[in-house]
Design a protein around this motif. Sequence first.
Motif, PDB file in Angstrom:
ATOM      1  N   GLY A  89       0.831  -1.193   0.000  1.00 23.92           N
ATOM      2  CA  GLY A  89       0.000   0.000   0.000  1.00 23.92           C
ATOM      3  C   GLY A  89       0.865   1.242   0.000  1.00 23.92           C
ATOM      4  O   GLY A  89       1.861   1.315   0.713  1.00 23.92           O
ATOM      5  N   LEU A  90       0.487   2.217  -0.794  1.00 27.17           N
ATOM      6  CA  LEU A  90       1.209   3.478  -0.871  1.00 27.17           C
ATOM      7  C   LEU A  90       0.380   4.583  -0.220  1.00 27.17           C
ATOM      8  O   LEU A  90      -0.779   4.374   0.141  1.00 27.17           O
ATOM      9  N   ALA A  91       0.959   5.759  -0.082  1.00 21.80           N
ATOM     10  CA  ALA A  91       0.288   6.871   0.590  1.00 21.80           C
ATOM     11  C   ALA A  91      -1.041   7.225  -0.069  1.00 21.80           C
ATOM     12  O   ALA A  91      -1.999   7.595   0.613  1.00 21.80           O
ATOM     13  N   GLY A  92      -1.151   7.091  -1.387  1.00 22.96           N
ATOM     14  CA  GLY A  92      -2.387   7.413  -2.096  1.00 22.96           C
ATOM     15  C   GLY A  92      -3.553   6.521  -1.721  1.00 22.96           C
ATOM     16  O   GLY A  92      -4.713   6.884  -1.933  1.00 22.96           O
ATOM     17  N   ALA A  93      -3.283   5.354  -1.160  1.00 24.66           N
ATOM     18  CA  ALA A  93      -4.355   4.423  -0.784  1.00 24.66           C
ATOM     19  C   ALA A  93      -5.130   4.916   0.429  1.00 24.66           C
ATOM     20  O   ALA A  93      -6.277   4.533   0.624  1.00 24.66           O
ATOM     21  N   ASP A  94      -4.511   5.770   1.234  1.00 21.83           N
ATOM     22  CA  ASP A  94      -5.148   6.209   2.469  1.00 21.83           C
ATOM     23  C   ASP A  94      -6.408   7.018   2.210  1.00 21.83           C
ATOM     24  O   ASP A  94      -7.422   6.833   2.859  1.00 21.83           O
ATOM     25  N   GLY A  95      -6.387   7.898   1.236  1.00 20.45           N
ATOM     26  CA  GLY A  95      -7.557   8.728   0.974  1.00 20.45           C
ATOM     27  C   GLY A  95      -8.467   8.201  -0.113  1.00 20.45           C
ATOM     28  O   GLY A  95      -9.454   8.837  -0.447  1.00 20.45           O
ATOM     29  N   ALA A  96      -8.148   7.045  -0.674  1.00 18.48           N
ATOM     30  CA  ALA A  96      -8.923   6.500  -1.791  1.00 18.48           C
ATOM     31  C   ALA A  96     -10.206   5.835  -1.305  1.00 18.48           C
ATOM     32  O   ALA A  96     -10.259   5.274  -0.212  1.00 18.48           O
ATOM     33  N   SER A  97     -11.228   5.888  -2.152  1.00 14.80           N
ATOM     34  CA  SER A  97     -12.472   5.195  -1.834  1.00 14.80           C
ATOM     35  C   SER A  97     -12.288   3.694  -2.077  1.00 14.80           C
ATOM     36  O   SER A  97     -11.346   3.274  -2.746  1.00 14.80           O
ATOM     37  N   SER A  98     -13.203   2.919  -1.564  1.00 17.85           N
ATOM     38  CA  SER A  98     -13.135   1.467  -1.758  1.00 17.85           C
ATOM     39  C   SER A  98     -13.267   1.105  -3.229  1.00 17.85           C
ATOM     40  O   SER A  98     -12.629   0.174  -3.706  1.00 17.85           O
ATOM     41  N   GLN A  99     -14.084   1.853  -3.956  1.00 12.68           N
ATOM     42  CA  GLN A  99     -14.252   1.590  -5.384  1.00 12.68           C
ATOM     43  C   GLN A  99     -12.954   1.855  -6.145  1.00 12.68           C
ATOM     44  O   GLN A  99     -12.596   1.096  -7.048  1.00 12.68           O
TER      45      GLN A  99
END
Length: 124
Positions: A89-99
């Motif tokens: 997991g990268l930093a961008g995954a933290d704010g991403a929606s489940s979709q």
Amino acid sequence: MLPAAHRMLRSEDFTTAVRSGARAGSRRLVIHYSAGETGDTTPALVGVVVPKKQVPRATHRNRIKRRVRALMRERVASLEPGSRIVLRGLAGADGASSQELAKDLDRLLARGQQAGSRRAGTSS
């Protein structure tokens, strides 16, 4: 949570998948996909890591890991037996929606399976 039979627990499995597996990435996730041997009947193993350097807060790292594991639980039945998959997991995954995570994950799994099957075909 992933079924126990599909959880990658040994550091050797992580190392093997990362070093010998096909790599594909996006802004949110990176996948290392090591295809299983022909005739292998062992279940596919999945490991999820989130580097402290990428995501410094433990609560955020753990949230990313939980979300990715939940998405993989739905997809683990479609994985080929004997394969080893490490998802980073990268930093961008933290704010991403489940979709968004699901879309990235599906695309990366497809790319990893294609590259892994090509690698398996060349090593024979």
